[in-house]
Design an enzyme around this catalytic site. Structure first.
Site, PDB file in Angstrom:
ATOM      1  N   CYS A  85      -6.145  10.879   5.156  1.00 47.75           N
ATOM      2  CA  CYS A  85      -5.049   9.970   5.451  1.00 47.75           C
ATOM      3  C   CYS A  85      -4.657   9.315   4.128  1.00 47.75           C
ATOM      4  O   CYS A  85      -5.472   8.593   3.539  1.00 47.75           O
ATOM      5  CB  CYS A  85      -5.497   8.931   6.476  1.00 47.75           C
ATOM      6  N   GLY A  86      -3.444   9.584   3.681  1.00 46.87           N
ATOM      7  CA  GLY A  86      -3.012   9.102   2.368  1.00 46.87           C
ATOM      8  C   GLY A  86      -2.850   7.592   2.330  1.00 46.87           C
ATOM      9  O   GLY A  86      -3.400   6.913   1.456  1.00 46.87           O
ATOM     10  N   CYS A 235       3.914   8.340   4.703  1.00 45.20           N
ATOM     11  CA  CYS A 235       2.812   9.248   5.038  1.00 45.20           C
ATOM     12  C   CYS A 235       2.344  10.031   3.803  1.00 45.20           C
ATOM     13  O   CYS A 235       3.060  10.906   3.303  1.00 45.20           O
ATOM     14  CB  CYS A 235       3.203  10.214   6.154  1.00 45.20           C
ATOM     15  N   GLY A 236       1.128   9.708   3.360  1.00 39.03           N
ATOM     16  CA  GLY A 236       0.602  10.351   2.148  1.00 39.03           C
ATOM     17  C   GLY A 236       0.391  11.840   2.316  1.00 39.03           C
ATOM     18  O   GLY A 236       0.775  12.643   1.447  1.00 39.03           O
ATOM     19  N   THR A 237      -0.219  12.224   3.442  1.00 34.30           N
ATOM     20  CA  THR A 237      -0.461  13.657   3.636  1.00 34.30           C
ATOM     21  C   THR A 237       0.863  14.375   3.946  1.00 34.30           C
ATOM     22  O   THR A 237       1.063  15.523   3.539  1.00 34.30           O
ATOM     23  CB  THR A 237      -1.502  13.902   4.754  1.00 34.30           C
TER      24      THR A 237
HETATM   25  O1  PYC Z   1      -0.632   8.554   5.114  1.00 34.68           O
HETATM   26  O2  PYC Z   1      -1.528  10.541   5.356  1.00 34.68           O
HETATM   27  C1  PYC Z   1      -1.092   9.489   5.816  1.00 34.68           C
HETATM   28  C2  PYC Z   1      -1.114   9.290   7.279  1.00 34.68           C
HETATM   29  C3  PYC Z   1      -1.507  10.190   8.224  1.00 34.68           C
HETATM   30  C4  PYC Z   1      -1.350   9.555   9.464  1.00 34.68           C
HETATM   31  C5  PYC Z   1      -0.871   8.286   9.240  1.00 34.68           C
HETATM   32  N1  PYC Z   1      -0.735   8.153   7.891  1.00 34.68           N
END
Ligand code: PYC
Length: 310
Positions: A85-86, A235-237
């Site tokens: 989770c980023g 969302c990082g990923t």
């Molecule tokens: O930031 O990778 C992310 C992420 C995944 C689900 C919610 N945030």
């Protein structure tokens, strides 16, 4: 359980810093499996109402196997567990700094899908070097009832994403409900047609793109998460998966900046290095802020001590 809450560009992370389940030893994936099988009620107690909310991502800190890492981390949400989770990794790094467990500079985190390197550039600004990311399939066409034909790419950025270049609904915060419904329909259609990521893995994140609101950003997104909530951050990923597609299309060069705006207007700055084997290593930079600290209490006679679950 002792917790520290933060948000990264609007998306909450709740780190269990004490009193969480003892998952014993073994690799992070083995401990994740133990969490799932033996302690899932901790997950629902932390995330589900009345103590949490569907938007929160939880992070359990554990001893890393790799001694170069500051911590091992297992991420979870209202429906289950996340490989990576980023925004959550940024929240964990800022939380560790807030606690005084790490200093500014590099702090490596071991996750079930690999090691991510967090660079704490200030007490709030973090750059995450994510796990290698790649596009798996290009231009997959789906006929979705009530939506018509949608075309998307399948990519890995630490989680599996279906990325749709032209959002079927305008990307405004007022449209969160129809955006969520459109993403839900697409996810069900992927499932119905058994369209998956590599090794049959479920595609549990749907990502729509459209023009950015602010002129210096490259794109705005809407990200539908596995439990039906939307990501308040870019969302990082999901941004990593987007970079993998841009790189594969030759639309973004290594080290060229990409500013990804979220549905609430917050943003990540992203770049990548090319591994020249079909994978890229994305670096995603954003800001996280501590917004709470405390203890979760579960009275033995509380019928909802493990949360309200479906
Ligand atoms: O930031 O990778 C992310 C992420 C995944 C689900 C919610 N945030």
């Amino acid at each position: 359980m002792r917790i520290i809450d933060s948000h990264t560009e609007g998306e909450p992370t709740r780190v269990i810093v004490g009193g969480g389940p003892d998952l014993g030893s073994g690799s992070l994936s083995e401990r994740l499996q133990r969490f799932k099988e033996e302690f899932d009620n901790y997950r629902s107690a932390v995330i589900s109402e009345p103590r949490g909310s569907e938007a929160v991502v939880g992070a359990l800190l554990c001893e890393p196997v790799d001694s170069s890492c500051a911590a091992g981390v297992i991420f979870f949400n209202n429906t289950g567990y996340l490989g990576m989770c980023g925004h959550g990794a940024m929240g964990v790094a800022v939380t560790l700094a807030y606690q005084g467990s790490v200093e500014l500079g590099i702090c490596r985190l071991e996750t079930p899908v690999g090691v991510v390197e967090a660079s704490l550039l200030s007490p709030n600004k973090v750059a995450i070097q994510n796990v290698p990311s790649f596009r798996f399939r290009q231009k997959v066409s789906l006929n979705v009832s009530d939506l018509g034909t949608v075309v998307g790419d399948i990519a890995w950025g630490g989680n599996w994403f279906f990325l749709i270049e032209q959002s079927p609904v305008a990307l405004t915060l007022q449209n969160v409900r129809p955006l969520t419904e459109a993403a839900r329909l697409i996810r069900s259609e992927l499932e119905r047609q058994q369209i998956t990521g590599a090794d049959g893995e479920e595609i549990d994140h749907i990502e729509f793109f459209g023009p950015a609101e602010f002129p210096d950003a490259n794109s705005r997104n809407f990200v539908y998460c596995p439990g039906g909530a939307y990501d308040r951050s870019p969302c990082g990923t999901g941004t990593s998966a987007k970079l993998a597609c841009l790189a594969a299309d030759g639309k973004l060069k290594p080290n060229e900046p990409w500013i990804q705006e979220s549905i609430i207007g917050s943003r990540f700055l992203a770049t990548y290095c090319d591994m020249n084997d079909g994978h890229i290593v994305p670096t995603i930079t954003g800001n996280a802020y501590i917004c709470g600290e405390g203890q979760l209490i579960q009275q033995p006679n509380d019928p909802f001590r493990y949360g309200i679950t479906v």
